[in-house]
Design an enzyme around this catalytic site. Structure first.
Site, PDB file in Angstrom:
ATOM      1  N   CYS A  13      34.342  48.019  56.291  1.00 31.43           N
ATOM      2  CA  CYS A  13      33.333  46.990  56.554  1.00 31.43           C
ATOM      3  C   CYS A  13      32.521  47.290  57.863  1.00 31.43           C
ATOM      4  O   CYS A  13      31.529  46.968  58.191  1.00 31.43           O
ATOM      5  CB  CYS A  13      33.830  45.509  56.468  1.00 31.43           C
ATOM      6  SG  CYS A  13      34.548  45.283  54.906  1.00 31.43           S
ATOM      7  N   THR A  44      24.119  30.716  38.509  1.00 33.52           N
ATOM      8  CA  THR A  44      24.516  30.918  37.540  1.00 33.52           C
ATOM      9  C   THR A  44      25.954  32.048  37.775  1.00 33.52           C
ATOM     10  O   THR A  44      25.976  33.090  38.572  1.00 33.52           O
ATOM     11  CB  THR A  44      23.811  31.939  36.675  1.00 33.52           C
ATOM     12  OG1 THR A  44      22.403  31.197  36.310  1.00 33.52           O
ATOM     13  CG2 THR A  44      24.408  32.344  35.478  1.00 33.52           C
ATOM     14  N   ASN A 104      43.748  43.894  58.115  1.00 37.28           N
ATOM     15  CA  ASN A 104      43.004  44.951  57.133  1.00 37.28           C
ATOM     16  C   ASN A 104      43.027  46.353  57.873  1.00 37.28           C
ATOM     17  O   ASN A 104      42.900  47.376  57.232  1.00 37.28           O
ATOM     18  CB  ASN A 104      41.438  44.725  56.767  1.00 37.28           C
ATOM     19  CG  ASN A 104      40.681  44.420  58.168  1.00 37.28           C
ATOM     20  OD1 ASN A 104      41.137  43.627  58.845  1.00 37.28           O
ATOM     21  ND2 ASN A 104      39.788  45.236  58.259  1.00 37.28           N
ATOM     22  N   GLN A 126      43.633  41.174  52.059  1.00 36.47           N
ATOM     23  CA  GLN A 126      44.492  42.165  52.090  1.00 36.47           C
ATOM     24  C   GLN A 126      46.051  42.017  51.590  1.00 36.47           C
ATOM     25  O   GLN A 126      46.883  42.664  51.472  1.00 36.47           O
ATOM     26  CB  GLN A 126      44.650  42.865  53.320  1.00 36.47           C
ATOM     27  CG  GLN A 126      43.303  43.623  53.652  1.00 36.47           C
ATOM     28  CD  GLN A 126      42.792  44.809  52.885  1.00 36.47           C
ATOM     29  OE1 GLN A 126      43.721  45.185  52.041  1.00 36.47           O
ATOM     30  NE2 GLN A 126      41.631  45.180  53.044  1.00 36.47           N
ATOM     31  N   SER A 128      39.152  38.719  47.513  1.00 36.04           N
ATOM     32  CA  SER A 128      38.133  39.369  47.087  1.00 36.04           C
ATOM     33  C   SER A 128      38.759  40.260  45.919  1.00 36.04           C
ATOM     34  O   SER A 128      39.802  40.820  45.765  1.00 36.04           O
ATOM     35  CB  SER A 128      37.786  40.354  48.105  1.00 36.04           C
ATOM     36  OG  SER A 128      36.651  41.150  47.868  1.00 36.04           O
ATOM     37  N   GLY A 129      37.894  40.209  44.952  1.00 31.70           N
ATOM     38  CA  GLY A 129      38.208  40.909  43.682  1.00 31.70           C
ATOM     39  C   GLY A 129      38.432  42.510  43.510  1.00 31.70           C
ATOM     40  O   GLY A 129      39.343  43.118  42.835  1.00 31.70           O
ATOM     41  N   HIS A 130      37.521  43.153  44.493  1.00 33.34           N
ATOM     42  CA  HIS A 130      37.712  44.788  44.602  1.00 33.34           C
ATOM     43  C   HIS A 130      38.526  45.195  45.238  1.00 33.34           C
ATOM     44  O   HIS A 130      39.030  46.398  45.383  1.00 33.34           O
ATOM     45  CB  HIS A 130      36.265  45.163  44.908  1.00 33.34           C
ATOM     46  CG  HIS A 130      35.905  45.197  46.357  1.00 33.34           C
ATOM     47  ND1 HIS A 130      35.984  46.143  47.317  1.00 33.34           N
ATOM     48  CD2 HIS A 130      35.676  44.142  47.182  1.00 33.34           C
ATOM     49  CE1 HIS A 130      35.848  45.851  48.507  1.00 33.34           C
ATOM     50  NE2 HIS A 130      35.449  44.356  48.366  1.00 33.34           N
ATOM     51  N   THR A 183      33.649  38.063  51.932  1.00 29.57           N
ATOM     52  CA  THR A 183      32.971  37.353  52.877  1.00 29.57           C
ATOM     53  C   THR A 183      32.154  36.061  52.599  1.00 29.57           C
ATOM     54  O   THR A 183      32.436  34.896  53.517  1.00 29.57           O
ATOM     55  CB  THR A 183      31.819  38.241  53.062  1.00 29.57           C
ATOM     56  OG1 THR A 183      32.161  39.785  53.554  1.00 29.57           O
ATOM     57  CG2 THR A 183      30.747  37.797  54.175  1.00 29.57           C
TER      58      THR A 183
END
Length: 384
Positions: A326, A238, A150, A180, A200-202, A71
């Site tokens: 989502c 950070t 998606n 995706q 996106s990592g997940h 996002t």
């Protein structure tokens, strides 16, 4: 047997990602901006993750910005480039099947005075390249098209779209939501003609709260988060070193034995489709061949509400999605299903099944048998 078929929503964090995160969280926890050795250790994890990801994309590490997920990557790409280039034009192009993380920023920019062209799709969820060609003008500063849908697994003609965009207006930037697609396809954005790309990592067995944006060198873009100037001022705050380290390992794993993993996904999908095609109460939305995504199936079950079927399968420890995760907690119907002209009564009877390389044929068989037992029973209580 527990069967997790909701991998388009999120994936199990792989062991390599988990181990890297634990090491950073418990031992190498320094702030990467600190000048001492602990800080240097943190910085080295970021460099290593960049190396892993950049190898998969064949890009420079200076072209990578770490974010909190898909996002944020989409918002940075769309709002950041629109605001940076608005003196050249105020026209944007996207599609009617985009994820809310693209559609919502586009609507926000409409409120700011930009004009957005929303491309139609056919019944398979694919855009018309001719409509795209007609839509690009000298005022067009950005086109955003998702690589893989998606919800229905449609694979957009990204390479052809890039060629058309650059032919019509070489200054128009091309953003691709590859959330995706990354890990399921080999993507070299520079070769294709992509200027910005979100991941996106997940979705690739990395941790939640991680992602990145590829920004081609010399692309004009403004940050949307301001602060301490980390990541060359493009994304202050950070860095999430544990998450970045985990995502880097997940990216590395995703492209090891890639061909075998992709083939396995296609085999799982084809096994499921072969098993379900005999059932008169089920039909698949979009294309079903290898010109569609290897891991996503959109399945409409006549006469059964998706939430009811979802929970009936959950009782058998089978986990699927009622459309996009989502948006599944909201009553609004799916924009993607509406765009491909799914009948009104079918909008509330569609589930999404999505695989990962860890799934097995036995799990597919178990799910098919459960559907054959559950659906006729549920349909008895539905008026026709």
């Amino acid at each position: 047997m527990e069967v997790y078929f909701d991998n388009a929503a999120t994936t199990r964090c792989c062991d390599q990602a988990r181990d890297a995160m634990l090491q950073v969280l418990s031992e190498d926890y320094g702030n990467p901006s600190s000048l001492h050795r602990k800080g240097l250790d943190g910085e080295n994890y970021i460099k290593e993750a960049k190396n892993h990801i950049c190898r998969t994309l064949k890009i420079r590490d200076s072209e990578l910005i770490f974010t909190s997920g898909g996002t944020e990557s989409n918002n940075l790409a769309i709002i950041g480039t629109a605001m940076a280039n608005k003196r050249r034009g105020m026209h944007l192009i996207t599609t009617k099947v985009e994820h809310p993380a693209v559609a919502a920023p586009m609507r926000y920019l409409e409120e700011q005075g930009f004009t957005v062209t929303w491309l139609n799709t056919d019944g398979d969820g694919l855009i018309s390249l001719e409509q795209l060609r007609d839509a690009v003008t000298p005022e067009t500063i950005l086109v955003s098209i998702m690589y893989v849908n998606n919800e229905i697994g449609a694979v957009e003609p990204i390479e052809e779209a890039a060629k058309i965009i650059k032919e019509k207006n070489p200054e128009t930037l091309f953003h691709v939501d590859a959330i995706q697609a990354y890990g399921k396809y080999v993507i070299h954005p520079k070769k294709i003609g992509i200027d910005l790309m979100s991941v996106s990592g997940h979705k690739i067995h990395g941790p939640k709260g991680t992602g990145f944006l590829y920004v081609k060198e010399k692309t004009k873009i403004r940050p949307v988060i301001y602060g301490g100037g980390q990541q060359r001022g493009m994304r202050s705050g950070t860095e999430n070193v544990p998450g970045i380290a985990g995502m880097g390992q997940a990216a590395k794993e995703a492209y090891q034995d890639f061909t075998e993993k992709q083939e396995h996904l296609y085999e799982l999908k084809e096994t499921f489709l072969a098993g379900i095609q005999e059932e008169t109460w089920a039909h698949v939305n979009g294309r079903t061949g290898r010109d569609s995504a290897p891991h996503i199936i959109s399945l409409t079950v006549d006469g059964v509400r998706s939430e009811v079927l979802l929970h009936a399968l959950e009782d058998r420890q089978i986990y699927v999605s009622a459309g996009s995760a989502c948006a599944s907690n909201k009553p609004a119907p799916s924009a993607a299903l509406q765009a491909i002209h799914v009948k009104k009564e079918d909008l509330e009877s569609t589930i999404r099944i999505s695989f990962c390389s860890e799934n097995t044929r036995e799990e597919v068989a178990y799910c098919l048998n459960a559907l054959r037992e559950i659906v006729p029973m549920l349909r008895k209580y539905t008026r026709h």
